[in-house]
Design a protein around this motif. Structure first.
Motif, mmCIF file in Angstrom:
data_model
loop_
_atom_site.group_PDB
_atom_site.id
_atom_site.type_symbol
_atom_site.label_atom_id
_atom_site.label_comp_id
_atom_site.label_asym_id
_atom_site.label_seq_id
_atom_site.Cartn_x
_atom_site.Cartn_y
_atom_site.Cartn_z
ATOM 1 N N HIS A 218 0.780 -1.098 0.077
ATOM 2 C CA HIS A 218 0.045 -0.009 -0.077
ATOM 3 C C HIS A 218 0.923 1.146 0.010
ATOM 4 C CE1 HIS A 218 -3.354 -2.424 0.561
ATOM 5 N NE2 HIS A 218 -2.948 -3.210 1.638
ATOM 6 N N THR A 219 2.014 1.117 0.776
ATOM 7 C CA THR A 219 3.018 2.158 0.733
ATOM 8 C C THR A 219 3.472 2.625 -0.733
ATOM 9 O OG1 THR A 219 3.701 1.632 2.985
ATOM 10 C CG2 THR A 219 4.956 3.411 2.048
ATOM 11 N N LEU A 220 3.751 1.480 -1.259
ATOM 12 C CA LEU A 220 4.418 1.706 -2.700
ATOM 13 C C LEU A 220 3.338 1.970 -3.723
ATOM 14 C CD1 LEU A 220 6.696 1.338 -4.821
ATOM 15 C CD2 LEU A 220 5.805 -1.211 -5.011
ATOM 16 N N CYS B 142 14.860 1.711 -8.513
ATOM 17 C CA CYS B 142 14.108 2.797 -9.102
ATOM 18 C C CYS B 142 12.928 2.313 -9.700
ATOM 19 C CB CYS B 142 14.986 3.784 -10.137
ATOM 20 S SG CYS B 142 14.032 4.847 -10.904
ATOM 21 N N LEU B 143 11.698 2.527 -9.245
ATOM 22 C CA LEU B 143 10.554 2.206 -9.827
ATOM 23 C C LEU B 143 9.855 3.435 -10.666
ATOM 24 C CD1 LEU B 143 10.676 0.836 -6.798
ATOM 25 C CD2 LEU B 143 8.784 -0.394 -7.850
ATOM 26 N N GLU B 144 9.425 3.173 -12.048
ATOM 27 C CA GLU B 144 8.717 4.144 -12.672
ATOM 28 C C GLU B 144 7.312 3.781 -13.193
ATOM 29 O OE1 GLU B 144 11.375 6.740 -15.172
ATOM 30 O OE2 GLU B 144 12.656 4.988 -15.000
ATOM 31 N N ARG B 145 6.306 4.543 -13.218
ATOM 32 C CA ARG B 145 5.054 3.949 -13.793
ATOM 33 C C ARG B 145 5.152 4.216 -15.317
ATOM 34 N NH1 ARG B 145 1.730 7.757 -13.095
ATOM 35 N NH2 ARG B 145 2.743 9.271 -11.478
ATOM 36 N N LEU B 146 4.706 3.120 -16.108
ATOM 37 C CA LEU B 146 4.697 3.220 -17.530
ATOM 38 C C LEU B 146 3.215 2.883 -17.868
ATOM 39 C CD1 LEU B 146 8.028 1.290 -18.404
ATOM 40 C CD2 LEU B 146 7.738 3.770 -18.319
ATOM 41 N N ASP B 147 2.770 3.196 -18.980
ATOM 42 C CA ASP B 147 1.469 2.785 -19.779
ATOM 43 C C ASP B 147 1.354 1.065 -19.580
ATOM 44 O OD1 ASP B 147 0.936 5.384 -20.238
ATOM 45 O OD2 ASP B 147 1.751 5.174 -22.329
ATOM 46 N N GLY B 148 2.451 0.533 -19.813
ATOM 47 C CA GLY B 148 2.241 -0.842 -19.618
ATOM 48 C C GLY B 148 2.487 -1.402 -18.290
ATOM 49 N N GLY B 149 2.800 -0.791 -17.451
ATOM 50 C CA GLY B 149 3.115 -1.201 -15.977
ATOM 51 C C GLY B 149 4.011 -0.586 -15.393
ATOM 52 N N ILE B 150 4.852 -1.225 -14.559
ATOM 53 C CA ILE B 150 5.747 -0.543 -13.639
ATOM 54 C C ILE B 150 7.151 -1.210 -14.026
ATOM 55 C CG2 ILE B 150 6.569 -0.398 -11.249
ATOM 56 C CD1 ILE B 150 3.705 -1.084 -10.561
ATOM 57 N N TYR C 16 6.927 -4.974 -14.854
ATOM 58 C CA TYR C 16 5.759 -5.694 -14.415
ATOM 59 C C TYR C 16 4.235 -4.898 -14.386
ATOM 60 C CZ TYR C 16 9.934 -7.937 -11.750
ATOM 61 O OH TYR C 16 11.070 -8.416 -11.589
ATOM 62 N N SER C 17 3.476 -6.029 -14.587
ATOM 63 C CA SER C 17 1.965 -5.642 -14.819
ATOM 64 C C SER C 17 1.322 -5.010 -13.678
ATOM 65 C CB SER C 17 1.241 -6.519 -15.612
ATOM 66 O OG SER C 17 1.180 -7.937 -14.592
ATOM 67 N N SER C 18 1.610 -5.389 -12.306
ATOM 68 C CA SER C 18 0.876 -4.776 -11.447
ATOM 69 C C SER C 18 1.762 -4.632 -10.220
ATOM 70 C CB SER C 18 -0.094 -6.027 -11.231
ATOM 71 O OG SER C 18 0.508 -7.086 -10.588
ATOM 72 N N ILE C 19 1.275 -3.900 -9.114
ATOM 73 C CA ILE C 19 1.695 -3.409 -8.068
ATOM 74 C C ILE C 19 2.209 -5.097 -7.271
ATOM 75 C CG2 ILE C 19 1.464 -2.615 -5.650
ATOM 76 C CD1 ILE C 19 2.052 -0.799 -7.422
ATOM 77 N N ASP C 20 1.242 -5.867 -7.132
ATOM 78 C CA ASP C 20 1.418 -7.117 -6.656
ATOM 79 C C ASP C 20 2.800 -8.170 -7.093
ATOM 80 O OD1 ASP C 20 -0.574 -6.767 -4.971
ATOM 81 O OD2 ASP C 20 -2.007 -8.122 -6.289
ATOM 82 N N HIS C 21 2.952 -7.990 -8.577
ATOM 83 C CA HIS C 21 3.987 -8.646 -8.846
ATOM 84 C C HIS C 21 5.373 -7.923 -8.765
ATOM 85 C CE1 HIS C 21 1.159 -10.545 -12.304
ATOM 86 N NE2 HIS C 21 1.101 -11.152 -11.291
ATOM 87 N N VAL C 22 5.373 -6.773 -8.843
ATOM 88 C CA VAL C 22 6.585 -5.999 -8.526
ATOM 89 C C VAL C 22 6.858 -6.036 -7.055
ATOM 90 C CG1 VAL C 22 5.829 -3.664 -7.901
ATOM 91 C CG2 VAL C 22 7.843 -3.750 -9.047
#
Length: 358
Positions: free
Chosen positions: A139-141, A166-174, A187-193
């Protein structure tokens, strides 16, 4: 107090039958000894185990000689390992030093989260602090990625740019990148990353707002300001350098391949001469304020700090982190015979500590 004022430099060392080596501060120790002698100080280099045996190395005739040494009036702690500061040997050294009436400064490493908490207590530093929290769940992430285009995850006990994500938001995921690897994963979702991060992080981490930093040749830049305490809570900036990240990397630490540059040419790439001067002065003021806050907040004495700052594309300065055992490779000597300003500043602070007690 000893008849002759005495300073011990505490560090790790490699002893062989041919020579003794003090690691990355070997040359710096020579400068400390040379300048200390000019100031009438007896200076030696020792380790926790050797100190308890009253043994150290003294610089005599251009070489280090092992000998019996007196108790130190002041110990300058340059141990590079955090674990070393939590051993029975180190505890025994502190007990001995207290019995002898001596003083130690830079007693221990300060970790990233406690430094941030200290800074948070002082409102005038708030504009220069990236939003930071302890990373404890997805949830923090998720909240940070919703608020900022990019975020960093950093080990609270990390150094030299190791272990940073380093994590960046992209159209196709993270997009996930690591400071010690050239690889990139999507990664396609927060859970996966989060699942991937859990497998790769074994220590407490902070999560921090990503910053869009100014660049030099397309590479992010930060600034290391080396600060030394004069006496009481007065500090001064002893040196300042720019560090340019290697190509395709997001950290500028020298240990990660960063390039060292003078501050003025970098600032002049971005600003007029007048604005560059003003920006450099602002960086110095922020560094000195940060050092003064840590003097007030942190337990024990601190006489030397490496303050890392950066400027973003909107010309806003930020405090990146503070190093309580700053590298000596960011302040090269002018010649093999010269004594750099930080060596003089350390010895002068040792003298000031002794004079305060007399």
């Amino acid at each position: 107090m000893n008849e002759q004022r005495t300073v011990a430099v505490l560090t790790e060392m490699k002893e062989t039958s041919e020579q003794t080596y003090f690691g990355s501060i070997h040359r710096f120790c020579e400068e400390l000894a040379q300048y200390g002698e000019e100031r009438g100080l007896f200076v030696y280099v020792t380790s926790p185990s050797l100190y308890l045996q009253h043994i150290g190395y003294q610089w005599v005739g251009g070489e280090w000689r092992k000998r019996d040494v007196p108790p130190a009036d002041v110990i300058y702690n340059r141990l590079h390992s955090r674990q070393s500061e939590y051993t029975p040997l180190f505890t025994g050294l502190l007990t001995r030093l207290a019995e002898e009436g001596g003083t130690i400064f830079n007693r221990r490493f300060l970790h990233k989260w406690e430094v941030h908490r200290y800074f948070e207590r002082h409102e005038y530093l708030h504009p220069y602090l990236p939003k930071t929290a302890l990373w404890n769940n997805e949830h923090t992430l998720e909240a940070f990625l919703a608020a900022f285009p990019s975020v960093f995850l950093k080990p609270i006990h990390g150094s030299q740019g190791r272990g940073i994500f380093c994590l960046e938001r992209l159209d196709g995921g993270i997009c996930l990148r690591h400071s010690t690897s050239a690889s990139t994963a999507i990664y396609s979702s927060i859970d996966h990353v989060v699942s991937a991060l859990r497998q790769r992080t074994k220590t407490t981490m902070i999560i921090q707002q990503g910053l869009d930093l100014r660049t030099f040749d397309g590479r992010p830049v930060d600034f290391r300001l080396l600060c030394h305490r004069v006496r009481n809570n007065d500090w001064r900036v002893t040196s300042a350098v720019a560090r340019v990240a290697p190509p395709h990397q997001f950290v500028a630490n020298l240990a990660r391949g960063g390039e060292l540059m003078a501050v003025n040419p970098v600032l002049r790439e971005w600003y007029t001469a007048s604005d560059a001067f003003q920006k450099k002065q602002l960086l110095k003021e922020i560094a000195l304020e940060a050092a003064a806050v840590l003097t007030l907040e942190a337990e024990g004495l601190y006489g030397e700090l490496g303050i890392d700052l950066a400027i973003d594309v909107h010309d806003h300065p930020w405090i990146i982190e503070v190093n309580t055992k700053p590298s000596k490779q960011t302040e090269p000597t002018a010649s093999p015979q010269s004594v750099r300003p930080s060596a003089k500043a350390v010895m002068d602070y040792c003298l000031a500590l002794m004079e305060e007690r007399e």
